[in-house]
Design a protein around this motif. Structure first.
Motif, PDB file in Angstrom:
ATOM      1  N   TYR A  89       0.847  -1.189   0.000  1.00  0.00           N
ATOM      2  CA  TYR A  89       0.000   0.000   0.000  1.00  0.00           C
ATOM      3  C   TYR A  89       0.884   1.242   0.000  1.00  0.00           C
ATOM      4  O   TYR A  89       2.056   1.194   0.374  1.00  0.00           O
ATOM      5  CB  TYR A  89      -0.885   0.046   1.256  1.00  0.00           C
ATOM      6  CG  TYR A  89      -2.018  -0.944   1.252  1.00  0.00           C
ATOM      7  CD1 TYR A  89      -2.929  -0.996   0.208  1.00  0.00           C
ATOM      8  CD2 TYR A  89      -2.192  -1.821   2.312  1.00  0.00           C
ATOM      9  CE1 TYR A  89      -3.979  -1.903   0.217  1.00  0.00           C
ATOM     10  CE2 TYR A  89      -3.238  -2.727   2.331  1.00  0.00           C
ATOM     11  CZ  TYR A  89      -4.127  -2.760   1.277  1.00  0.00           C
ATOM     12  OH  TYR A  89      -5.164  -3.653   1.283  1.00  0.00           O
ATOM     13  N   ASP A  90       0.304   2.370  -0.409  1.00  0.00           N
ATOM     14  CA  ASP A  90       1.014   3.642  -0.341  1.00  0.00           C
ATOM     15  C   ASP A  90       0.769   4.280   1.017  1.00  0.00           C
ATOM     16  O   ASP A  90      -0.365   4.336   1.497  1.00  0.00           O
ATOM     17  CB  ASP A  90       0.534   4.611  -1.425  1.00  0.00           C
ATOM     18  CG  ASP A  90       1.145   4.298  -2.778  1.00  0.00           C
ATOM     19  OD1 ASP A  90       2.234   3.700  -2.806  1.00  0.00           O
ATOM     20  OD2 ASP A  90       0.543   4.659  -3.793  1.00  0.00           O
ATOM     21  N   ILE A  91       1.828   4.764   1.635  1.00  0.00           N
ATOM     22  CA  ILE A  91       1.728   5.510   2.893  1.00  0.00           C
ATOM     23  C   ILE A  91       1.578   6.976   2.510  1.00  0.00           C
ATOM     24  O   ILE A  91       2.365   7.481   1.705  1.00  0.00           O
ATOM     25  CB  ILE A  91       3.007   5.326   3.742  1.00  0.00           C
ATOM     26  CG1 ILE A  91       3.234   3.856   4.073  1.00  0.00           C
ATOM     27  CG2 ILE A  91       2.984   6.190   4.976  1.00  0.00           C
ATOM     28  CD1 ILE A  91       2.525   3.352   5.284  1.00  0.00           C
ATOM     29  N   PRO A  92       0.589   7.694   3.059  1.00  0.00           N
ATOM     30  CA  PRO A  92       0.473   9.108   2.712  1.00  0.00           C
ATOM     31  C   PRO A  92       1.674   9.905   3.202  1.00  0.00           C
ATOM     32  O   PRO A  92       2.241   9.621   4.262  1.00  0.00           O
ATOM     33  CB  PRO A  92      -0.812   9.561   3.414  1.00  0.00           C
ATOM     34  CG  PRO A  92      -1.149   8.496   4.379  1.00  0.00           C
ATOM     35  CD  PRO A  92      -0.454   7.249   3.965  1.00  0.00           C
ATOM     36  N   VAL A  93       2.062  10.887   2.403  1.00  0.00           N
ATOM     37  CA  VAL A  93       3.206  11.726   2.744  1.00  0.00           C
ATOM     38  C   VAL A  93       2.822  12.621   3.910  1.00  0.00           C
ATOM     39  O   VAL A  93       1.799  13.299   3.879  1.00  0.00           O
ATOM     40  CB  VAL A  93       3.628  12.587   1.532  1.00  0.00           C
ATOM     41  CG1 VAL A  93       4.813  13.448   1.878  1.00  0.00           C
ATOM     42  CG2 VAL A  93       3.930  11.701   0.341  1.00  0.00           C
ATOM     43  N   MET A  94       3.643  12.615   4.961  1.00  0.00           N
ATOM     44  CA  MET A  94       3.372  13.439   6.133  1.00  0.00           C
ATOM     45  C   MET A  94       4.246  14.685   6.091  1.00  0.00           C
ATOM     46  O   MET A  94       5.430  14.609   5.789  1.00  0.00           O
ATOM     47  CB  MET A  94       3.651  12.660   7.421  1.00  0.00           C
ATOM     48  CG  MET A  94       2.807  11.401   7.578  1.00  0.00           C
ATOM     49  SD  MET A  94       1.040  11.711   7.589  1.00  0.00           S
ATOM     50  CE  MET A  94       0.866  12.544   9.130  1.00  0.00           C
ATOM     51  N   ARG A  95       3.641  15.812   6.424  1.00  0.00           N
ATOM     52  CA  ARG A  95       4.368  17.073   6.442  1.00  0.00           C
ATOM     53  C   ARG A  95       5.052  17.254   7.789  1.00  0.00           C
ATOM     54  O   ARG A  95       4.454  17.017   8.841  1.00  0.00           O
ATOM     55  CB  ARG A  95       3.389  18.216   6.195  1.00  0.00           C
ATOM     56  CG  ARG A  95       4.039  19.571   6.133  1.00  0.00           C
ATOM     57  CD  ARG A  95       3.039  20.610   5.743  1.00  0.00           C
ATOM     58  NE  ARG A  95       3.604  21.933   5.890  1.00  0.00           N
ATOM     59  CZ  ARG A  95       2.927  23.046   5.752  1.00  0.00           C
ATOM     60  NH1 ARG A  95       1.651  22.990   5.453  1.00  0.00           N
ATOM     61  NH2 ARG A  95       3.507  24.194   5.901  1.00  0.00           N
ATOM     62  N   GLY A  96       6.325  17.625   7.757  1.00  0.00           N
ATOM     63  CA  GLY A  96       7.076  17.851   8.982  1.00  0.00           C
ATOM     64  C   GLY A  96       6.547  19.041   9.757  1.00  0.00           C
ATOM     65  O   GLY A  96       5.930  19.952   9.190  1.00  0.00           O
ATOM     66  N   ALA A  97       6.774  19.059  11.059  1.00  0.00           N
ATOM     67  CA  ALA A  97       6.252  20.126  11.918  1.00  0.00           C
ATOM     68  C   ALA A  97       6.837  21.480  11.546  1.00  0.00           C
ATOM     69  O   ALA A  97       6.122  22.492  11.553  1.00  0.00           O
ATOM     70  CB  ALA A  97       6.563  19.808  13.381  1.00  0.00           C
ATOM     71  N   ASP A  98       8.110  21.539  11.218  1.00  0.00           N
ATOM     72  CA  ASP A  98       8.749  22.815  10.891  1.00  0.00           C
ATOM     73  C   ASP A  98       9.032  22.955   9.396  1.00  0.00           C
ATOM     74  O   ASP A  98       9.824  23.798   8.993  1.00  0.00           O
ATOM     75  CB  ASP A  98      10.050  22.965  11.683  1.00  0.00           C
ATOM     76  CG  ASP A  98      11.008  21.821  11.420  1.00  0.00           C
ATOM     77  OD1 ASP A  98      10.558  20.795  10.879  1.00  0.00           O
ATOM     78  OD2 ASP A  98      12.194  21.964  11.753  1.00  0.00           O
TER      79      ASP A  98
END
Length: 169
Positions: free
Chosen positions: A96-105
């Motif tokens: 499956y594809d893991i959704p891209v997570m945006r870094g906190a900073d």
């Protein structure tokens, strides 16, 4: 050898195993029951072995394109060899594809640029990080396989199912 049915219909069983294999490759370890861990371990070993065999097979190609001024420019491009492309497609079909997570900073523009470059994060991690590590391990020890480890934790509270931690070695 017959595969375990895990007390689920075929579609649910396949989805469960795909999800757990994807999470194992992405996070490096998961906690599950022993029966599930044995099935996930088997499938993960097959995918990792395919990546280890083909991760370094690339070919250089000269590509002609037009730039902004409509001039023909020749670029040297590194493409996957047919064997690597076939293995990549088989692995992409299973994981499956893991959704891209945006870094906190992380800024929005940086996030969009990073997201644009990588379409299938788990597959890229498998080919760029995991496969070279295990190829070096194979050459060092002289044996292939054995990419996963099962550590027993004890019975689960509630139904007393034997719980284990499945991790990449």
């Amino acid at each position: 050898m017959a595969k375990r049915k895990l007390g689920r219909p075929a579609d649910q069983r396949k989805a469960l195993l795909r999800n757990q294999v994807t999470n194992l490759l992405w996070y490096g370890k998961i906690e599950t029951t022993i029966a599930r861990a044995k099935e996930v371990s088997s499938m993960a070993e097959h995918l990792i072995a395919a990546a280890v065999r083909t991760y370094d097979k690339t070919i250089e190609v000269k590509k002609e394109t037009k730039n902004d001024k409509q001039q023909i420019v020749v670029l040297d491009v590194v493409n996957d060899a047919p064997e690597k492309l076939a293995a990549r497609r088989q692995i992409m079909r299973y994981l499956y594809d893991i959704p891209v997570m945006r870094g906190a900073d992380e800024e929005k523009d940086d996030f969009l640029a990073r997201q644009k470059n990588v379409k299938h994060q788990v597959v890229e991690k498998l080919f760029r990080e995991i496969a070279p590590k295990y190829r070096a391990r194979t050459e060092e020890k002289g044996v292939g396989g054995g990419y996963t480890r099962i550590i027993k934790k004890g019975p689960r509270r509630g139904d007393a199912a034997e719980m284990v931690i499945l991790e990449l070695v």
